[in-house]
Design a protein around this motif. Sequence first.
Motif: not given
Length: 298
Positions: A105-107, A109, A200, A239, A243
Amino acid sequence: MATKPATKTAASKAAPATSKKPGTALVPWEAEMAARAQKAAKQEKPVGSYKSISIRGGFLKVDDELVDDNELDLVVVAALHENQFYTEAFDPNSPAVPACYAYSDPDAEDPEEDMKPHPEAEDQQHDNCAECPNNQWGSADTGRGKACKNVRRLMVVTADAIESADALAEAEMRRLNVPVMSGKNWGKFVRAVADDVGRDYSGVVCKLRIKPDPKAQFVLTFDFVEKIDFDGELWGALEKKREEAFTALQQPYPKAEELAQRSEQRMVPRGKLAQKAVAGKGKPAPAGKAPVKRTGKF
């Protein structure tokens, strides 16, 4: 007789209330649907439509052409953890897809905590990657490694793609698979950029190199080059690119049968015309004609 005119009058008065005037209510809906259509089309773009950067044999290649000095200046737009499990040994002459695979999952942690096989995987080994026997140390057929390979999937653009927002929007993206033995180098780069630069990986230019390694034959290394000088437009373009990149990285592999069909279609008999084309490949450009620079192109 007296009621008929009243009925017509009521109908004529009601008609304008239900009609829609062109150029008012319809425009926002059409614009929203058009935006959704674009997003849906991107989400359905097959992963095969994005070419990859080859690292086979320890050589950087783009479209079968060797890269000078075995290094490239890149911007990593997106990155994912991937687990790959193959049921057959690697054969360079017979491309295959993982029998079971999973994307992070890219989000998340902790990307590896909740990874599970992709719904399209043809031979799912377990419902949770962390508990899968093939994802444990010592499960490999030889050595102390894992039968399931923990790799990184990157989507990258050339460093000159960040010259402007328009250049980045039009830039060609390529996939880059980071092998197991190079995963530590990628992680080291990500942490160093976060600690030393405060960004990042997508906010800097990095230099990708391939270096010999006594254990793995070769490894990929990533080194900081410079920070990207953002403005509002360039940030917005990044951005949007991220995506698109994350959507592409999470697309399923083709089915094994589909991949076999593709291979058969590429096996075209080499007649005289094909032989002539191959014989002329690699000749230097005519004198006086310098190569044309294409921003954002590999």
